[in-house]
Motif scaffolding. Structure first.
Motif, PDB file in Angstrom:
ATOM      1  N   TRP A  16       0.831  -1.201   0.000  1.00  0.00           N
ATOM      2  CA  TRP A  16       0.000   0.000   0.000  1.00  0.00           C
ATOM      3  C   TRP A  16       0.865   1.251   0.000  1.00  0.00           C
ATOM      4  N   LEU A  17       1.919   1.242   0.815  1.00  0.00           N
ATOM      5  CA  LEU A  17       2.822   2.398   0.871  1.00  0.00           C
ATOM      6  C   LEU A  17       3.510   2.619  -0.475  1.00  0.00           C
ATOM      7  N   ALA A  18       3.868   1.544  -1.172  1.00  0.00           N
ATOM      8  CA  ALA A  18       4.496   1.678  -2.490  1.00  0.00           C
ATOM      9  C   ALA A  18       3.531   2.315  -3.490  1.00  0.00           C
ATOM     10  N   VAL A  19       2.263   1.906  -3.440  1.00  0.00           N
ATOM     11  CA  VAL A  19       1.262   2.495  -4.342  1.00  0.00           C
ATOM     12  C   VAL A  19       1.064   3.971  -4.003  1.00  0.00           C
ATOM     13  N   ARG A  20       1.016   4.287  -2.701  1.00  0.00           N
ATOM     14  CA  ARG A  20       0.833   5.687  -2.292  1.00  0.00           C
ATOM     15  C   ARG A  20       2.035   6.531  -2.705  1.00  0.00           C
ATOM     16  N   GLN A  21       3.231   5.976  -2.554  1.00  0.00           N
ATOM     17  CA  GLN A  21       4.434   6.709  -2.951  1.00  0.00           C
ATOM     18  C   GLN A  21       4.422   6.984  -4.447  1.00  0.00           C
ATOM     19  N   SER A  22       3.954   6.034  -5.245  1.00  0.00           N
ATOM     20  CA  SER A  22       3.858   6.244  -6.697  1.00  0.00           C
ATOM     21  C   SER A  22       2.843   7.338  -7.032  1.00  0.00           C
ATOM     22  N   ALA A  23       1.720   7.349  -6.321  1.00  0.00           N
ATOM     23  CA  ALA A  23       0.710   8.383  -6.568  1.00  0.00           C
ATOM     24  C   ALA A  23       1.254   9.765  -6.217  1.00  0.00           C
ATOM     25  N   ASN A  27       1.973  13.009  -8.630  1.00  0.00           N
ATOM     26  CA  ASN A  27       1.461  14.350  -8.349  1.00  0.00           C
ATOM     27  C   ASN A  27       2.570  15.392  -8.458  1.00  0.00           C
ATOM     28  N   ILE A  28       3.715  15.082  -7.865  1.00  0.00           N
ATOM     29  CA  ILE A  28       4.841  16.028  -7.897  1.00  0.00           C
ATOM     30  C   ILE A  28       5.331  16.219  -9.329  1.00  0.00           C
ATOM     31  N   ALA A  29       5.382  15.132 -10.092  1.00  0.00           N
ATOM     32  CA  ALA A  29       5.838  15.220 -11.482  1.00  0.00           C
ATOM     33  C   ALA A  29       4.897  16.073 -12.339  1.00  0.00           C
ATOM     34  N   ASN A  30       3.616  16.089 -11.985  1.00  0.00           N
ATOM     35  CA  ASN A  30       2.638  16.845 -12.761  1.00  0.00           C
ATOM     36  C   ASN A  30       2.214  18.145 -12.096  1.00  0.00           C
ATOM     37  N   ALA A  31       3.059  18.684 -11.233  1.00  0.00           N
ATOM     38  CA  ALA A  31       2.716  19.901 -10.498  1.00  0.00           C
ATOM     39  C   ALA A  31       2.452  21.087 -11.424  1.00  0.00           C
ATOM     40  N   ASN A  32       3.036  21.100 -12.603  1.00  0.00           N
ATOM     41  CA  ASN A  32       2.843  22.217 -13.533  1.00  0.00           C
ATOM     42  C   ASN A  32       1.997  21.838 -14.739  1.00  0.00           C
ATOM     43  N   THR A  33       1.335  20.687 -14.702  1.00  0.00           N
ATOM     44  CA  THR A  33       0.497  20.259 -15.814  1.00  0.00           C
ATOM     45  C   THR A  33      -0.885  20.892 -15.681  1.00  0.00           C
ATOM     46  N   PRO A  34      -1.300  21.665 -16.657  1.00  0.00           N
ATOM     47  CA  PRO A  34      -2.623  22.300 -16.575  1.00  0.00           C
ATOM     48  C   PRO A  34      -3.739  21.257 -16.499  1.00  0.00           C
ATOM     49  N   GLY A  35      -4.666  21.461 -15.582  1.00  0.00           N
ATOM     50  CA  GLY A  35      -5.827  20.586 -15.464  1.00  0.00           C
ATOM     51  C   GLY A  35      -5.571  19.280 -14.727  1.00  0.00           C
ATOM     52  N   TYR A  36      -4.359  19.072 -14.228  1.00  0.00           N
ATOM     53  CA  TYR A  36      -4.052  17.817 -13.531  1.00  0.00           C
ATOM     54  C   TYR A  36      -4.704  17.817 -12.148  1.00  0.00           C
ATOM     55  N   THR A  37      -5.324  16.713 -11.789  1.00  0.00           N
ATOM     56  CA  THR A  37      -5.937  16.551 -10.471  1.00  0.00           C
ATOM     57  C   THR A  37      -5.049  15.654  -9.630  1.00  0.00           C
ATOM     58  N   ALA A  38      -4.678  16.138  -8.459  1.00  0.00           N
ATOM     59  CA  ALA A  38      -3.830  15.351  -7.558  1.00  0.00           C
ATOM     60  C   ALA A  38      -4.553  14.075  -7.145  1.00  0.00           C
ATOM     61  N   ASN A  39      -3.785  12.976  -7.002  1.00  0.00           N
ATOM     62  CA  ASN A  39      -4.325  11.686  -6.609  1.00  0.00           C
ATOM     63  C   ASN A  39      -3.745  11.252  -5.284  1.00  0.00           C
ATOM     64  N   ASP A  40      -4.467  10.389  -4.609  1.00  0.00           N
ATOM     65  CA  ASP A  40      -3.971   9.753  -3.383  1.00  0.00           C
ATOM     66  C   ASP A  40      -4.618   8.379  -3.313  1.00  0.00           C
ATOM     67  N   VAL A  41      -4.154   7.563  -2.400  1.00  0.00           N
ATOM     68  CA  VAL A  41      -4.673   6.222  -2.226  1.00  0.00           C
ATOM     69  C   VAL A  41      -5.621   6.243  -1.038  1.00  0.00           C
ATOM     70  N   GLU A  42      -6.652   5.426  -1.109  1.00  0.00           N
ATOM     71  CA  GLU A  42      -7.574   5.361   0.026  1.00  0.00           C
ATOM     72  C   GLU A  42      -6.803   4.953   1.283  1.00  0.00           C
ATOM     73  N   PRO A  43      -7.241   5.378   2.444  1.00  0.00           N
ATOM     74  CA  PRO A  43      -6.521   5.053   3.680  1.00  0.00           C
ATOM     75  C   PRO A  43      -6.381   3.548   3.890  1.00  0.00           C
ATOM     76  N   PHE A  44      -5.268   3.149   4.502  1.00  0.00           N
ATOM     77  CA  PHE A  44      -4.991   1.729   4.732  1.00  0.00           C
ATOM     78  C   PHE A  44      -6.065   1.103   5.623  1.00  0.00           C
ATOM     79  N   GLU A  45      -6.654   1.887   6.494  1.00  0.00           N
ATOM     80  CA  GLU A  45      -7.712   1.372   7.363  1.00  0.00           C
ATOM     81  C   GLU A  45      -8.901   0.873   6.539  1.00  0.00           C
ATOM     82  N   LYS A  46      -9.239   1.579   5.453  1.00  0.00           N
ATOM     83  CA  LYS A  46     -10.336   1.140   4.594  1.00  0.00           C
ATOM     84  C   LYS A  46      -9.981  -0.158   3.873  1.00  0.00           C
TER      85      LYS A  46
END
Length: 125
Positions: A16-23, A27-46
């Motif tokens: 899960w941490l590896a998937v979150r780190q990739s997300a 996000n950081i790689a696309n910080a200057n991409t117009p229209g890009y929506t930041a992503n995250d992974v659902e919490p590990f508890e879920k």
């Protein structure tokens, strides 16, 4: 010797941490991409709430079950900080999340090492 569920749980959290780190990296790689929506992974508890807990088969013919280890990447909830280019990435937030992931990896590794050490001492005795 049967596998201990703590190792399985630590493995799932590590995945899960590896998937979150990739997300976060995306996000950081696309910080200057117009229209890009930041992503995250659902919490590990879920993820743990969705896991099916069942008895494991000890012999052929016994019933067993599996856990659901799929991790869903979803759009991150914007805190009102949307750039004029409609980009929702806030670098400070992403760097803080990256730090959380690093600390969680370190904690996960330390717990597995400590538990492995205890198992090895029990086996030697």
């Amino acid at each position: 010797m049967e596998p201990v569920s703590l190792f399985d749980l630590a493995t799932k959290q590590s995945e899960w941490l590896a998937v979150r780190q990739s997300a976060i990296a995306g996000n950081i790689a696309n910080a200057n991409t117009p229209g890009y929506t930041a992503n995250d992974v659902e919490p590990f508890e879920k993820v743990l709430d969705r896991a099916v807990v069942s008895l494991q088969a000890t012999q052929a013919g016994h019933l067993g079950g599996a856990t659901n280890a799929s991790f869903k990447v979803k759009p991150d909830e914007a805190d009102g900080a949307i750039m004029p280019s409609k980009n929702t990435v806030v670098l400070e937030d992403q760097l803080m999340k990256a730090g959380e992931v690093r600390r969680s990896f370190e904690l996960n590794t330390a717990i597995v090492k400590a538990f492995h050490s205890m198992m090895m001492m029990a086996v030697k005795s």
